[in-house]
Structure formats: C-alpha cells, structure tokens
Design a protein around this motif. Structure first.
Motif, PDB file in Angstrom:
ATOM      1  N   GLY A   1      30.896  41.953  42.149  1.00 40.17           N
ATOM      2  CA  GLY A   1      30.473  40.913  41.235  1.00 40.17           C
ATOM      3  C   GLY A   1      31.566  39.895  40.969  1.00 40.17           C
ATOM      4  N   HIS A   2      32.674  40.363  40.384  1.00 34.22           N
ATOM      5  CA  HIS A   2      33.779  39.458  40.060  1.00 34.22           C
ATOM      6  C   HIS A   2      35.045  40.249  39.785  1.00 34.22           C
ATOM      7  CE1 HIS A   2      32.102  40.361  35.998  1.00 34.22           C
ATOM      8  NE2 HIS A   2      33.373  40.415  35.675  1.00 34.22           N
ATOM      9  N   ILE A   3      36.138  39.515  39.673  1.00 31.60           N
ATOM     10  CA  ILE A   3      37.438  40.061  39.293  1.00 31.60           C
ATOM     11  C   ILE A   3      37.772  39.488  37.933  1.00 31.60           C
ATOM     12  CG2 ILE A   3      39.893  40.173  39.849  1.00 31.60           C
ATOM     13  CD1 ILE A   3      39.027  39.696  42.817  1.00 31.60           C
ATOM     14  N   GLY A   4      38.069  40.333  36.966  1.00 26.03           N
ATOM     15  CA  GLY A   4      38.395  39.878  35.618  1.00 26.03           C
ATOM     16  C   GLY A   4      39.888  39.635  35.458  1.00 26.03           C
TER      17      GLY A   4
ATOM     18  N   VAL B   1      35.022  31.758  28.114  1.00 26.91           N
ATOM     19  CA  VAL B   1      35.175  32.599  29.300  1.00 26.91           C
ATOM     20  C   VAL B   1      34.677  31.757  30.459  1.00 26.91           C
ATOM     21  CG1 VAL B   1      34.412  34.680  30.485  1.00 26.91           C
ATOM     22  CG2 VAL B   1      34.853  34.739  28.028  1.00 26.91           C
ATOM     23  N   TYR B   2      35.518  31.662  31.494  1.00 25.68           N
ATOM     24  CA  TYR B   2      35.164  30.892  32.688  1.00 25.68           C
ATOM     25  C   TYR B   2      34.803  31.839  33.822  1.00 25.68           C
ATOM     26  CZ  TYR B   2      37.162  26.554  30.856  1.00 25.68           C
ATOM     27  OH  TYR B   2      37.419  25.421  30.122  1.00 25.68           O
ATOM     28  N   PHE B   3      33.800  31.459  34.591  1.00 26.79           N
ATOM     29  CA  PHE B   3      33.516  32.103  35.858  1.00 26.79           C
ATOM     30  C   PHE B   3      33.808  31.051  36.919  1.00 26.79           C
ATOM     31  CE2 PHE B   3      31.509  34.981  33.038  1.00 26.79           C
ATOM     32  CZ  PHE B   3      31.570  36.213  33.671  1.00 26.79           C
ATOM     33  N   LEU B   4      34.764  31.363  37.784  1.00 34.79           N
ATOM     34  CA  LEU B   4      35.273  30.438  38.800  1.00 34.79           C
ATOM     35  C   LEU B   4      35.005  31.019  40.173  1.00 34.79           C
ATOM     36  CD1 LEU B   4      38.688  30.090  37.000  1.00 34.79           C
ATOM     37  CD2 LEU B   4      36.947  28.325  37.031  1.00 34.79           C
TER      38      LEU B   4
ATOM     39  N   ASP C   1      33.418  33.319  48.573  1.00 34.90           N
ATOM     40  CA  ASP C   1      32.665  34.454  48.035  1.00 34.90           C
ATOM     41  C   ASP C   1      33.392  35.169  46.903  1.00 34.90           C
ATOM     42  OD1 ASP C   1      30.562  34.056  49.792  1.00 34.90           O
ATOM     43  OD2 ASP C   1      31.411  35.363  51.320  1.00 34.90           O
ATOM     44  N   VAL C   2      34.514  34.641  46.452  1.00 37.29           N
ATOM     45  CA  VAL C   2      35.305  35.279  45.402  1.00 37.29           C
ATOM     46  C   VAL C   2      34.966  34.645  44.052  1.00 37.29           C
ATOM     47  CG1 VAL C   2      37.635  35.719  44.542  1.00 37.29           C
ATOM     48  CG2 VAL C   2      37.173  35.821  46.993  1.00 37.29           C
ATOM     49  N   VAL C   3      34.636  35.489  43.078  1.00 39.02           N
ATOM     50  CA  VAL C   3      34.354  35.027  41.725  1.00 39.02           C
ATOM     51  C   VAL C   3      35.349  35.683  40.779  1.00 39.02           C
ATOM     52  CG1 VAL C   3      32.669  34.950  39.842  1.00 39.02           C
ATOM     53  CG2 VAL C   3      31.907  34.684  42.211  1.00 39.02           C
ATOM     54  N   TYR C   4      35.998  34.854  39.963  1.00 35.35           N
ATOM     55  CA  TYR C   4      36.881  35.346  38.906  1.00 35.35           C
ATOM     56  C   TYR C   4      36.219  35.103  37.559  1.00 35.35           C
ATOM     57  CZ  TYR C   4      41.037  35.682  41.937  1.00 35.35           C
ATOM     58  OH  TYR C   4      41.944  36.022  42.906  1.00 35.35           O
ATOM     59  N   GLU C   5      36.332  36.070  36.675  1.00 37.79           N
ATOM     60  CA  GLU C   5      36.007  35.896  35.269  1.00 37.79           C
ATOM     61  C   GLU C   5      37.355  35.748  34.573  1.00 37.79           C
ATOM     62  OE1 GLU C   5      34.167  38.390  31.501  1.00 37.79           O
ATOM     63  OE2 GLU C   5      34.887  39.450  33.263  1.00 37.79           O
ATOM     64  N   MET C   6      37.599  34.619  33.950  1.00 35.80           N
ATOM     65  CA  MET C   6      38.885  34.362  33.307  1.00 35.80           C
ATOM     66  C   MET C   6      38.654  34.176  31.810  1.00 35.80           C
ATOM     67  SD  MET C   6      41.658  31.403  34.212  1.00 35.80           S
ATOM     68  CE  MET C   6      41.829  31.998  35.900  1.00 35.80           C
TER      69      MET C   6
ATOM     70  N   ILE D   1      45.157  41.314  37.020  1.00 33.25           N
ATOM     71  CA  ILE D   1      43.765  41.755  37.112  1.00 33.25           C
ATOM     72  C   ILE D   1      43.494  42.773  36.010  1.00 33.25           C
ATOM     73  CG2 ILE D   1      42.087  43.011  38.515  1.00 33.25           C
ATOM     74  CD1 ILE D   1      43.440  41.718  40.973  1.00 33.25           C
ATOM     75  N   ASP D   2      42.444  42.510  35.243  1.00 34.94           N
ATOM     76  CA  ASP D   2      42.037  43.408  34.169  1.00 34.94           C
ATOM     77  C   ASP D   2      40.993  44.407  34.647  1.00 34.94           C
ATOM     78  OD1 ASP D   2      41.740  44.104  31.214  1.00 34.94           O
ATOM     79  OD2 ASP D   2      39.684  43.527  31.742  1.00 34.94           O
TER      80      ASP D   2
END
Length: 129
Positions: A8-11, A43-46, A50-55, A70-71
C-alpha cells in the motif's frame, strides 16, 4: 491469511511535513495524491511511479535520529475484520488500539491496524472504505 498482499504505502514520520512534502515534489518529482487534515497539520500521500509514501508530522516532535525514518510498511486489505482476527489468532503483537479508523482520509475514510515483526518493525494493514 495475510500473505502476498499488495503493497500500500511506506509511512514516514517527520518534524516538518510541509517542508518535507514540498522537497519530495520539487526534487524527486513525487505527485501529491492525497492531503488530509490531521490535528493542526496534514498527512500527505505522495506517489512516484509505483511507490506511495504517507508522510505525517509527529506529535510530539521526533529526535533528529528518528525524524524522516520509515515508521511502517502498509499492505492493502479488502477485509480488515478478517485480517485483524487472523493476526490476533496467530498471536501477532497488535501495536494499535485494535482496528482504528480515520474518517477524513480518502473519500469515505480508512480502517487499519498494525502488528509488530519479531524485530519490532511495524506492519500496517489498511482498508480504504
């Protein structure tokens, strides 16, 4: 069974989410695909390819050694209740307060929970509603 799930994503937890999100967009070419209120910040989703970060901004602020690291890794869920039940039955350490919900994320909200790996890494299972 929680095997072979789509990533899904990397937090990423940060101490200045606005500055860091802008840097990812300006320098690395990420696209903002979601921006949601969270307390006094966003909270941003970037996304890039194919890589999604939740920041998100940590509260309280993180130490210099922890900020920007990475959390958690998140996997998509299509049945969060069944995934949660399976993890509890297997005895995996749940690191959230059960299944949690954020109603302001995406169109109808999200439900998620996290487990800990044997080395303490947090793995999230998230269902977009």
């Amino acid at each position: 069974m929680i095997k072979n799930r789509k990533h899904g994503h990397i937090g990423l937890a940060t101490n200045d989410v606005e500055k860091d999100a802008k840097w990812y967009v300006d320098v690395l070419g990420f696209e903002v695909i979601g921006k949601f209120p969270n307390g006094g910040n966003y909270v941003y989703f970037l996304k890039n390819c194919d890589v999604v970060y939740e920041m998100y901004q940590a509260d309280p602020p993180l130490s210099a050694e922890t900020a920007g690291k990475i959390d958690h890794y998140s996997f998509d869920s299509t049945d969060i209740e069944a995934d949660y039940k399976y993890c509890v039955e297997q005895g995996y350490p749940i690191t959230t307060n059960g299944i949690e919900e954020l109603s302001t994320f995406w169109e109808k909200g999200v439900r998620y929970f996290k487990i800990a790996s044997p080395t303490g890494e947090q793995l999230e299972f998230c269902q977009i509603l």
